[in-house]
Write a protein that holds these residues in place. Structure first.
Motif, PDB file in Angstrom:
ATOM      1  N   ASN A 489      47.686 -86.393  17.918  1.00  0.00           N
ATOM      2  CA  ASN A 489      48.069 -87.789  17.691  1.00  0.00           C
ATOM      3  C   ASN A 489      48.924 -87.922  16.431  1.00  0.00           C
ATOM      4  O   ASN A 489      49.940 -88.623  16.412  1.00  0.00           O
ATOM      5  CB  ASN A 489      46.792 -88.634  17.571  1.00  0.00           C
ATOM      6  N   SER A 490      48.545 -87.207  15.375  1.00  0.00           N
ATOM      7  CA  SER A 490      49.272 -87.290  14.102  1.00  0.00           C
ATOM      8  C   SER A 490      50.655 -86.644  14.215  1.00  0.00           C
ATOM      9  O   SER A 490      51.648 -87.182  13.706  1.00  0.00           O
ATOM     10  CB  SER A 490      48.466 -86.621  12.986  1.00  0.00           C
ATOM     11  N   ILE A 491      50.733 -85.473  14.869  1.00  0.00           N
ATOM     12  CA  ILE A 491      52.023 -84.793  15.009  1.00  0.00           C
ATOM     13  C   ILE A 491      52.967 -85.610  15.890  1.00  0.00           C
ATOM     14  O   ILE A 491      54.177 -85.692  15.623  1.00  0.00           O
ATOM     15  CB  ILE A 491      51.811 -83.367  15.572  1.00  0.00           C
ATOM     16  N   SER A 492      52.430 -86.206  16.928  1.00  0.00           N
ATOM     17  CA  SER A 492      53.259 -87.052  17.794  1.00  0.00           C
ATOM     18  C   SER A 492      53.881 -88.188  16.996  1.00  0.00           C
ATOM     19  O   SER A 492      55.073 -88.500  17.139  1.00  0.00           O
ATOM     20  CB  SER A 492      52.425 -87.615  18.946  1.00  0.00           C
ATOM     21  N   TYR A 493      53.070 -88.810  16.143  1.00  0.00           N
ATOM     22  CA  TYR A 493      53.579 -89.909  15.324  1.00  0.00           C
ATOM     23  C   TYR A 493      54.616 -89.405  14.322  1.00  0.00           C
ATOM     24  O   TYR A 493      55.666 -90.018  14.115  1.00  0.00           O
ATOM     25  CB  TYR A 493      52.427 -90.603  14.604  1.00  0.00           C
ATOM     26  N   VAL A 562      53.003 -87.058   3.197  1.00  0.00           N
ATOM     27  CA  VAL A 562      51.836 -86.325   3.668  1.00  0.00           C
ATOM     28  C   VAL A 562      51.109 -87.225   4.654  1.00  0.00           C
ATOM     29  O   VAL A 562      50.606 -88.295   4.289  1.00  0.00           O
ATOM     30  CB  VAL A 562      50.910 -85.923   2.511  1.00  0.00           C
ATOM     31  N   LEU A 563      51.079 -86.807   5.912  1.00  0.00           N
ATOM     32  CA  LEU A 563      50.478 -87.589   6.990  1.00  0.00           C
ATOM     33  C   LEU A 563      49.109 -86.987   7.302  1.00  0.00           C
ATOM     34  O   LEU A 563      49.013 -85.863   7.824  1.00  0.00           O
ATOM     35  CB  LEU A 563      51.383 -87.547   8.227  1.00  0.00           C
ATOM     36  N   ILE A 564      48.058 -87.703   6.960  1.00  0.00           N
ATOM     37  CA  ILE A 564      46.702 -87.149   7.049  1.00  0.00           C
ATOM     38  C   ILE A 564      46.037 -87.597   8.351  1.00  0.00           C
ATOM     39  O   ILE A 564      45.844 -88.798   8.572  1.00  0.00           O
ATOM     40  CB  ILE A 564      45.850 -87.607   5.848  1.00  0.00           C
ATOM     41  N   PRO A 565      45.688 -86.654   9.238  1.00  0.00           N
ATOM     42  CA  PRO A 565      44.939 -87.015  10.454  1.00  0.00           C
ATOM     43  C   PRO A 565      43.500 -87.392  10.086  1.00  0.00           C
ATOM     44  O   PRO A 565      42.884 -86.750   9.235  1.00  0.00           O
ATOM     45  CB  PRO A 565      44.964 -85.737  11.295  1.00  0.00           C
ATOM     46  N   GLN A 566      42.974 -88.433  10.721  1.00  0.00           N
ATOM     47  CA  GLN A 566      41.587 -88.824  10.442  1.00  0.00           C
ATOM     48  C   GLN A 566      41.002 -89.510  11.665  1.00  0.00           C
ATOM     49  O   GLN A 566      41.606 -90.429  12.218  1.00  0.00           O
ATOM     50  CB  GLN A 566      41.515 -89.765   9.228  1.00  0.00           C
ATOM     51  N   PHE A 567      39.819 -89.035  12.079  1.00  0.00           N
ATOM     52  CA  PHE A 567      39.175 -89.733  13.189  1.00  0.00           C
ATOM     53  C   PHE A 567      38.192 -90.767  12.636  1.00  0.00           C
ATOM     54  O   PHE A 567      37.561 -90.572  11.605  1.00  0.00           O
ATOM     55  CB  PHE A 567      38.491 -88.756  14.164  1.00  0.00           C
ATOM     56  N   VAL A 597      51.733 -91.088   0.848  1.00  0.00           N
ATOM     57  CA  VAL A 597      50.511 -90.699   1.552  1.00  0.00           C
ATOM     58  C   VAL A 597      50.256 -91.709   2.669  1.00  0.00           C
ATOM     59  O   VAL A 597      50.248 -92.915   2.439  1.00  0.00           O
ATOM     60  CB  VAL A 597      49.299 -90.653   0.603  1.00  0.00           C
ATOM     61  N   ALA A 598      50.062 -91.213   3.892  1.00  0.00           N
ATOM     62  CA  ALA A 598      49.772 -92.077   5.032  1.00  0.00           C
ATOM     63  C   ALA A 598      48.659 -91.460   5.852  1.00  0.00           C
ATOM     64  O   ALA A 598      48.467 -90.240   5.869  1.00  0.00           O
ATOM     65  CB  ALA A 598      51.022 -92.271   5.894  1.00  0.00           C
ATOM     66  N   THR A 599      47.907 -92.320   6.528  1.00  0.00           N
ATOM     67  CA  THR A 599      46.796 -91.867   7.367  1.00  0.00           C
ATOM     68  C   THR A 599      47.056 -92.304   8.812  1.00  0.00           C
ATOM     69  O   THR A 599      47.430 -93.448   9.058  1.00  0.00           O
ATOM     70  CB  THR A 599      45.462 -92.452   6.875  1.00  0.00           C
ATOM     71  N   VAL A 600      46.848 -91.393   9.732  1.00  0.00           N
ATOM     72  CA  VAL A 600      46.971 -91.724  11.160  1.00  0.00           C
ATOM     73  C   VAL A 600      45.558 -91.716  11.752  1.00  0.00           C
ATOM     74  O   VAL A 600      44.964 -90.645  11.942  1.00  0.00           O
ATOM     75  CB  VAL A 600      47.860 -90.705  11.898  1.00  0.00           C
ATOM     76  N   PRO A 601      44.991 -92.879  12.025  1.00  0.00           N
ATOM     77  CA  PRO A 601      43.613 -92.923  12.533  1.00  0.00           C
ATOM     78  C   PRO A 601      43.540 -92.614  14.024  1.00  0.00           C
ATOM     79  O   PRO A 601      44.433 -92.955  14.796  1.00  0.00           O
ATOM     80  CB  PRO A 601      43.187 -94.365  12.246  1.00  0.00           C
TER      81      PRO A 601
END
Length: 606
Positions: A489-493, A562-567, A597-601
């Protein structure tokens, strides 16, 4: 659940346009804003007697002329603050007057003094109210701290519910106290005049009064002036009044002065007439009530109402402190959080801050804050003096019609309150010396806060005709811990934003690294994987070093994100079962310059 508990205690949120409905009429305002001044009836006379008793019991005769002198000062203050309310209907009292006429530094001195005074008001009032309860029920002496803290919590909660609601509840005990004190004074005077009570004091006993001195009399007078704290609250809180706000505020101020003056003088006369002297286990007003009514129902009603008014004296501070903090925050001398209105349209951050600091004082002093009364009085007489001086400068500067009589009135007020301030400092220096350290520190903090806001404004300000947004291709770094839907999901974004995307994996041993490289090659998401080895089992430190390396290589050619994946777990307690590496990484990167810094939930369903 937290929201439901909040609604239970605080009530439903109110719309912004309901602010007019929160304004106070004269009777409710009198209860809310005069509780501090009226409560001083319970200890003002006692403070005078405590000083005079150092000479001898016959010296208490001087409590009568001293009480009249205190009343004279009260009259001067009432007349002076009438002028302040008319000139500054927006409120703010001494802070606004001093800042407008004497300069910012003087205004901050007045404002800082008042803020400290309001904190002390809550602490002193709570401990004094506890003393009244302990006088009636000595067995509660060991629980005095908890009693005081409970009442502070109650007042904090009531004020968080809104000014109008708290006024409706708190008006009852305030007016009950006024009624029972006048009943006590009336009954006491009647019994004295009919010869049912005779004083055992012999006035003018030369031997007993040989040690009296002007210094001692001035010290007793200054102690009695502690009864005047709270008089300035009405001028500070003019915005709380319904329209016409200034007229209603002046009427409330006059009513407060009449009630305070008559009650204070009545208690002083009864104390002298009945030969009452301070005792460790019983307050003066408790002894008067016992002498007049015995330990019957009326005695306990008087003690109960006295305890309530002493507790509720703190409510004056709860009304004035948040408003003054708002004005200081508006001028960028206090944090902007004090400007925010809560769900019930009150300045809730100021209310909470006041409650916490006063509770800390109660705990620090073990519930015995009587030693703070001189500091508490100095804290209010400094603003008294600066306010009157500011009004003098205003009349000289503007010279409106009839200005000279107003100038004379404020001059008398300034000289009188200045004299009282100097008396306090000279006679009680051992108790008030800390004010000369504390107030400069408070003012220094004000200036530091103001400088911080000014620096921020300078750095954030743009020129509309020159400064435009810049578009540049940057590099996006995606930290990964494995190959999952969260990572996908994070890489797609990330790929939807730019082609310059790299994934970074931190491995602790060769087996994990080889496994990750094999799976990544098999998956082939179109993004290069960079593997970092961590010999000390730390994820964050290798990532930070890698980001610094990329930043050094790219220079100013592009932005690093820095795009941080987080569930996101379905239930809050599920978070306790997982490592919070993403939160720690984000916390470290927030302080990294030139890195976004960004988070992709990714929301879990089970």
């Amino acid at each position: 659940m937290a929201s439901q508990i909040k609604r239970l205690f605080i009530g439903r949120p109110m719309k912004s346009n309901a602010i007019e409905g929160e304004k106070l009429g004269k009777l409710k305002a009198l209860a809310v804003l005069s509780s501090d001044a009226l409560s001083s009836v319970a200890y003002g006379t006692e403070q005078i007697l405590l000083v005079l008793m150092t000479i001898g019991i016959s010296a208490i005769w001087y409590s009568i002329p001293i009480s009249f002198a205190v009343l004279g000062l009260l009259l001067i203050l009432i007349l002076s603050y009438r002028q302040t309310i008319k000139a500054y209907p927006a409120g703010g009292g001494a802070y606004i007057v001093a800042k407008d006429n004497l300069g910012t530094a003087t205004g901050l001195l007045a404002g800082g003094s008042l803020l400290v005074d309001y904190i002390l008001t809550v602490a002193v009032s709570s401990s004094a109210g506890t003393d009244a309860i302990v006088s009636a029920f000595p067995s509660l002496h060991d629980d005095r701290v908890w009693i005081a803290l409970t009442m502070i919590g109650f007042l904090t909660l009531m004020n968080l519910r809104g000014v109008t609601e708290s006024a409706s509840v708190l008006a009852i005990p305030v007016y009950l106290f006024v009624v029972v004190v006048f009943i006590l004074i009336g009954a006491g005077v009647y019994r004295y005049l009919t010869g049912q009570m005779v004083s055992h004091i012999t006035p003018g006993a030369d031997g007993a009064l040989s040690g009296i001195s002007l210094f001692l009399l001035l010290k007793a007078f200054s102690s009695g002036c502690s009864a005047l704290t709270g008089v300035e609250a009405v001028s500070n809180a003019v915005p709380h009044f319904r329209e016409p706000a200034s007229r209603n505020a002046i009427a409330t101020l006059v009513m407060m002065g009449l009630l305070l003056g008559s009650m204070f003088l009545g208690i002083s006369l009864l104390a002298y007439g009945y030969g009452i002297v301070p005792a460790e286990q019983s307050t003066v007003i408790s002894q008067i009530a016992e002498s007049v009514f015995g330990r019957g129902v009326l005695y306990y009603i008087i003690q109960g109402s006295t305890a309530l008014i002493l507790f509720l004296a703190a409510n004056t501070a709860y009304s004035a402190f948040p408003l003054l903090a708002f004005m200081l925050a508006k001028d960028k001398f206090m944090p902007r959080a004090f400007m925010a209105r809560g769900d019930r349209l009150g300045f809730s951050n100021g209310i909470l801050f006041l409650g916490l600091l006063s509770a800390a004082l109660i705990v620090s002093f073990g519930g015995n804050t009587v030693s703070l009364i001189p500091l508490y009085a100095v804290g209010v007489f400094i603003p008294f003096t600066l306010s009157q001086l500011g009004m003098m400068i205003r009349w000289i500067r503007l010279k409106p019609k009839g200005w000279f009589s107003k100038f004379v009135m404020n001059t008398i007020g300034m000289l009188t309150t200045l004299l009282i301030t100097l008396i306090f400092i000279v006679t009680k220096f051992s108790q008030v010396w800390i004010v000369f350290i504390f107030l400069p520190v408070v003012i220094w903090i004000f200036y530091r806060i103001n400088r911080h806001y000014a620096n921020i404004a300078d750095e954030l300000r743009i020129q509309l005709d020159i400064d435009k947004p810049i578009t540049s291709q940057g590099t996006i770094i995606v930290p990964v811990a494995g190959i999952t839907r969260v990572v996908m999901n994070s890489i797609s974004y990330a790929r939807s934003l730019t082609d310059q995307v790299v994934a970074v994996y931190v491995g602790f041993n060769d087996e994990d690294i080889e496994c990750m490289e094999r799976k990544w090659a098999e998956w082939n998401p179109g993004v290069r994987l960079i593997v970092l080895r961590s010999s000390y089992r730390s994820v964050i430190r290798p990532l930070l070093k890698f980001i610094e390396t990329v930043e050094w290589k790219t220079g100013n050619s592009g932005q690093i994100t820095v795009l941080i994946p987080q569930f996101i777990t379905k239930s809050w307690w599920h978070n306790l079962l997982h490592n919070q590496t993403s939160l720690l990484l984000r916390a470290h990167l927030f302080y990294q310059k030139d890195v976004v810094v960004a988070t992709v939930p990714f929301h879990l369903k089970k």
